[in-house]
Design a protein around this motif. Structure first.
Motif, PDB file in Angstrom:
ATOM      1  N   HIS A   1       0.805  -1.231   0.000  1.00 16.86           N
ATOM      2  CA  HIS A   1       0.000   0.000   0.000  1.00 16.86           C
ATOM      3  C   HIS A   1       0.830   1.269   0.000  1.00 16.86           C
ATOM      4  N   GLY A   2       2.139   1.135  -0.228  1.00 18.90           N
ATOM      5  CA  GLY A   2       3.026   2.298  -0.156  1.00 18.90           C
ATOM      6  C   GLY A   2       2.661   3.397  -1.146  1.00 18.90           C
ATOM      7  N   VAL A   3       2.277   2.996  -2.359  1.00 23.98           N
ATOM      8  CA  VAL A   3       1.999   4.002  -3.390  1.00 23.98           C
ATOM      9  C   VAL A   3       0.811   4.877  -2.990  1.00 23.98           C
ATOM     10  N   GLU A   4      -0.271   4.245  -2.541  1.00 27.24           N
ATOM     11  CA  GLU A   4      -1.446   5.040  -2.132  1.00 27.24           C
ATOM     12  C   GLU A   4      -1.146   5.874  -0.883  1.00 27.24           C
ATOM     13  N   LEU A   5      -0.375   5.300   0.048  1.00 23.55           N
ATOM     14  CA  LEU A   5      -0.037   6.045   1.268  1.00 23.55           C
ATOM     15  C   LEU A   5       0.846   7.254   0.946  1.00 23.55           C
ATOM     16  N   GLU A   6       1.756   7.068  -0.010  1.00 21.75           N
ATOM     17  CA  GLU A   6       2.612   8.204  -0.410  1.00 21.75           C
ATOM     18  C   GLU A   6       1.802   9.305  -1.078  1.00 21.75           C
ATOM     19  N   GLN A   7       0.839   8.901  -1.902  1.00 20.54           N
ATOM     20  CA  GLN A   7      -0.017   9.911  -2.539  1.00 20.54           C
ATOM     21  C   GLN A   7      -0.772  10.701  -1.483  1.00 20.54           C
ATOM     22  N   LEU A   8      -1.306   9.970  -0.518  1.00 19.86           N
ATOM     23  CA  LEU A   8      -2.035  10.606   0.568  1.00 19.86           C
ATOM     24  C   LEU A   8      -1.121  11.590   1.319  1.00 19.86           C
ATOM     25  N   ALA A   9       0.114  11.137   1.602  1.00 21.87           N
ATOM     26  CA  ALA A   9       1.056  11.975   2.343  1.00 21.87           C
ATOM     27  C   ALA A   9       1.397  13.242   1.558  1.00 21.87           C
ATOM     28  N   ARG A  10       1.626  13.070   0.263  1.00 19.77           N
ATOM     29  CA  ARG A  10       1.941  14.246  -0.567  1.00 19.77           C
ATOM     30  C   ARG A  10       0.795  15.239  -0.555  1.00 19.77           C
ATOM     31  N   GLY A  11      -0.417  14.711  -0.672  1.00 15.38           N
ATOM     32  CA  GLY A  11      -1.597  15.580  -0.645  1.00 15.38           C
ATOM     33  C   GLY A  11      -1.680  16.378   0.654  1.00 15.38           C
ATOM     34  N   LYS A  12      -1.208  15.761   1.721  1.00 14.91           N
ATOM     35  CA  LYS A  12      -1.287  16.427   3.028  1.00 14.91           C
ATOM     36  C   LYS A  12      -0.011  17.225   3.347  1.00 14.91           C
ATOM     37  N   GLY A  13       0.982  17.131   2.447  1.00 15.04           N
ATOM     38  CA  GLY A  13       2.228  17.860   2.689  1.00 15.04           C
ATOM     39  C   GLY A  13       3.061  17.295   3.829  1.00 15.04           C
ATOM     40  N   VAL A  14       2.917  15.997   4.083  1.00 17.16           N
ATOM     41  CA  VAL A  14       3.741  15.369   5.117  1.00 17.16           C
ATOM     42  C   VAL A  14       4.624  14.287   4.494  1.00 17.16           C
ATOM     43  N   GLN A  15       5.606  13.838   5.245  1.00 13.52           N
ATOM     44  CA  GLN A  15       6.516  12.817   4.739  1.00 13.52           C
ATOM     45  C   GLN A  15       6.125  11.425   5.230  1.00 13.52           C
ATOM     46  N   LEU A  16       6.381  10.447   4.385  1.00 11.02           N
ATOM     47  CA  LEU A  16       6.235   9.036   4.750  1.00 11.02           C
ATOM     48  C   LEU A  16       7.585   8.394   4.479  1.00 11.02           C
ATOM     49  N   LEU A  17       8.296   7.982   5.517  1.00  7.49           N
ATOM     50  CA  LEU A  17       9.642   7.416   5.351  1.00  7.49           C
ATOM     51  C   LEU A  17       9.667   5.977   5.856  1.00  7.49           C
ATOM     52  N   TYR A  18      10.458   5.119   5.184  1.00 10.57           N
ATOM     53  CA  TYR A  18      10.404   3.684   5.518  1.00 10.57           C
ATOM     54  C   TYR A  18      11.732   2.981   5.269  1.00 10.57           C
ATOM     55  N   GLU A  19      12.819   3.663   5.629  1.00  6.17           N
ATOM     56  CA  GLU A  19      14.161   3.081   5.467  1.00  6.17           C
ATOM     57  C   GLU A  19      14.281   1.712   6.130  1.00  6.17           C
ATOM     58  N   ALA A  20      13.681   1.561   7.322  1.00  2.91           N
ATOM     59  CA  ALA A  20      13.825   0.320   8.088  1.00  2.91           C
ATOM     60  C   ALA A  20      13.105  -0.865   7.446  1.00  2.91           C
ATOM     61  N   SER A  21      12.286  -0.603   6.406  1.00  2.73           N
ATOM     62  CA  SER A  21      11.528  -1.706   5.817  1.00  2.73           C
ATOM     63  C   SER A  21      12.384  -2.598   4.924  1.00  2.73           C
ATOM     64  N   VAL A  22      13.539  -2.123   4.479  1.00  2.09           N
ATOM     65  CA  VAL A  22      14.436  -2.929   3.637  1.00  2.09           C
ATOM     66  C   VAL A  22      15.846  -2.903   4.221  1.00  2.09           C
ATOM     67  N   GLY A  23      16.385  -4.080   4.524  1.00  2.93           N
ATOM     68  CA  GLY A  23      17.789  -4.171   4.926  1.00  2.93           C
ATOM     69  C   GLY A  23      18.091  -3.645   6.317  1.00  2.93           C
ATOM     70  N   GLY A  24      17.096  -3.549   7.191  1.00  2.94           N
ATOM     71  CA  GLY A  24      17.343  -3.156   8.581  1.00  2.94           C
ATOM     72  C   GLY A  24      18.146  -1.870   8.694  1.00  2.94           C
ATOM     73  N   GLY A  25      19.333  -1.968   9.276  1.00  2.00           N
ATOM     74  CA  GLY A  25      20.164  -0.794   9.508  1.00  2.00           C
ATOM     75  C   GLY A  25      20.857  -0.249   8.266  1.00  2.00           C
TER      76      GLY A  25
END
Lengths: 437, 437
Positions: free
Chosen positions: A110-134
């Motif tokens: 659901h990342g694509v829809e969540l990112e669209q929502l975030a952009r519309g609201k002018g906020v950031q959605l970050l998810y570095e920890a979702s791939v490769g841990g540290g």
């Protein structure tokens, strides 16, 4: 000093690691970013459960509404799963909160829809920890390799599988025995399907594709094969041919608007390739760009500390680094897996003992049918044999023809993809005078 | 679309790579950053020299004044050396230009003063290309691992040395023969001193210390040893003991305000360590942080394309990523090299042939003097022998005592530092239930 109020959803492994780092590294963070991050609310399922961190009792709540009422600017999602997580993340974004998450399944699906929502609201959605841990691979793709055309990404992105394969390969232990022990020690889940069948790696590959190529790949479209049929004998045969076997998540884009070849599968990796020596629970991602050539990032792919680190680094970057570009993502044409790879590993397990010179005969037979054989090996194994070949132009239909022709009882025939040698191996003479230093 | 005018100082390897990438990847850069970078002037020494890029004739000038008159916002320094480069960079900063440079010597020796000047003028000074070529290690330390306390950095940062050691180790070729061939092919300079004696690695280590620990280390304070005395026999002995030998630049900080141990030296690296398998002209940097644990970055450390990539990525980030924090850098206490490392490699070359059981006798003798021996090996070599030991608590004064005691003619005694096993090797059971994935 700027102050930012934060809420945590979940206080399991990731939540605990995040909370601990925000306490222990508060001084470093304040010095480097000029910001004080304060956890104001923690959403949990059970208020009475014993926690691994002290002094959080007054922060705990079981009601999501309390989180939004706490006046927070950032919500850190460390619950995992799709629901109710997705609903909470959407509500947080709609309330104008930035969101940092470690949830690979949620972001993959659901990342694509969540990112669209975030952009519309002018906020950031970050998810570095979702791939490769540290390992800061998403930040690297987004901020430090953005002037390159990334055309290929290959990763060892599941620590459980890499741990199992490393133990099998280095200590000759069977898959079942390593898995059982890993489950006992808590290295692997009671239901290991998501890991050993490659679902988890597919989630991470979908996320990598988005950042690397700017394309939107559905998780279900990724051809996926797990590690459950790998034997110690196969690992040893691969080693003798100059390869290790890794559960590799691979994506390659053919031209900027072109199709994408995707695959999660046990893959032979040349021993001299940077991914080959990645052991145990370590993860690694190999990125190929048109100008930088190749960069490999290696680190701990999971665990309280590395994952907590990735979450907190993201949190600091909410206010420091620019958001993702606004372009909407294209759904690419997906190529059938394996079609693009030149060399394949062909393993034939027979019920009887084969003489060593059978390799030459079979090699000649394969050549007659148009299959080029680069290397061959007969490996005896407790009254049976394995015949292994590195082949080019493999024809899957031959699987039904060969046993008849060769008059042997074949237990099974497996083919696996082979990763091409890295630039390092080719020792290309690209470096001009005085530039190697 | 924002437009930024750029000047290039120098059109050698780095300048050419930078210019080419700005042409070839203009579309990617514009799409990702919303900016069009245009090269308006190129400073060269010789207007008549044949160039590797087309259509630049009208941009060339031999006068630095022409560069500042061209109305540029960013100056890319790709000349190398200290003077007149340093003067030009200072003039560019004073004129209000941002500066991007690949010049490790300049940044190692004068980076601190240049950064102060840049801060005073409100412009950026970026130098990703100065360490590790295409590997974005400085950006990673600055932006993606900033919430961690970095306590150790170990790097293979000189491609020429790593190429020579790889060739010696894999093909059994002598140092002199590989160096001569590398010079012929243009892989190594006519005067290889800066590379093979470790000066270049020391420059890069000084820069890494600044970004990793926030300390200002003088290049001359870094204990430095080159690779000229390494033999093929020594590489083979190390391999049999489970190590490769790499020219390693290492820095470790003991506590945030504490002393720093520094060293550039041929170092034994455990075969299972992420740095051990880094081959040929590749570079790699292993970073240890208090929460992320360890991250290793591997890539091409030099060459037109990787270095050009790092310069162009920096150029894009001048307008995207926040500048370095303004804190002035501390001069740390420097610990004597080697003092901090527990295990050392002791290699004794004798003029005569030693029996294999000599190892046990000498091991007992060493133990009697308080030296703990972890491993020992006698290696015969053309009518002579090498006795090799992995020791703890080595006493340098023993070098003058042992030959007398053992009644052998000793050709030479060498000691080398040994890199500690990485977290991966220790297979720590830190990972809790369900978190390995």
């Amino acid at each position: 000093m700027k102050r930012v109020n934060v809420a945590l959803l979940g206080l399991g492994t990731v939540g605990t690691g995040t909370y601990k780092m925000l306490q222990s590294n508060q001084d470093v963070i304040a010095r480097k970013t000029g910001t004080l991050f304060e956890v104001r609310r923690i959403l949990v399922r059970d208020l009475t459960k014993k926690r691994k961190v002290e002094g959080v009792k007054h922060l705990l709540t079981t009601r999501f509404e309390d989180v939004l009422d706490a006046g927070v600017q950032v919500v850190i999602e460390a619950m995992g799963g799709i629901e109710p997580t997705r609903t909470y993340v959407m509500k947080a974004i709609e309330a104008g909160c930035h969101v940092v998450t470690a949830n690979k399944e949620l972001i993959a699906k659901h990342g694509v829809e969540l990112e669209q929502l975030a952009r519309g609201k002018g906020v950031q959605l970050l998810y570095e920890a979702s791939v490769g841990g540290g390992i800061p691979v998403l930040g690297t793709l987004q901020h430090l390799l953005k002037a390159n055309r990334i055309h290929k990404v290959s990763g060892i992105v599941n620590g459980t599988c890499n741990y199992i394969l490393t133990q099998m390969s280095e200590y000759g232990r069977s898959f079942d025995s390593v898995l059982a022990e890993a489950q006992e020690k808590g290295y692997a889940e009671a239901d290991p399907t998501a890991d050993v069948e490659g679902f988890d790696s597919a989630h991470k590959l979908a996320i990598l594709c988005r950042l690397a190529f700017g394309v939107d790949v559905a998780v279900d479209d990724i051809p996926r094969k797990g590690i459950t049929d790998i034997t110690v004998a196969e690992l040893e045969i691969a080693r003798r041919l100059g390869y290790s076997i890794k559960l590799l998540a691979q994506a390659e884009q053919y031209g900027e608007e072109g199709p994408v070849a995707l695959q999660v599968a046990p893959t032979l990796v040349p021993l001299s390739h940077p991914l080959s020596g990645v052991r145990g629970v370590y993860n690694a991602i190999h990125v190929e760009g048109d100008v930088v050539q190749d960069v490999t990032l290696v680190g701990q792919g999971a665990g309280e500390q590395p994952t907590g680190s990735a979450v907190v680094e993201d949190l600091c970057n909410v206010y420091r680094l620019p958001a993702l570009r606004a372009a909407s993502l294209r759904r690419p044409m997906i190529l059938p897996a394996g079609e693009e790879s030149g060399i394949q590993f062909l393993l034939i397990e027979t019920e009887e003992v084969l003489a060593a010179d059978v390799a030459d005969k079979w090699k000649a037979d394969l050549l007659d049918t148009g299959i080029q054989v680069l290397d061959a090996l007969i490996y005896p194994d407790h009254g049976r044999s394995h015949a292994a070949f590195l082949v080019r132009n493999w024809e899957p239909r031959l699987v039904s023809v060969l046993p008849v022709e060769w008059e042997v009882s074949i237990k099974r025939i497996i083919t696996r993809p082979v990763l091409a040698a890295s630039v390092a191996q080719e020792e290309k003479e690209v470096v001009s005078a005085g530039s190697v230093s």
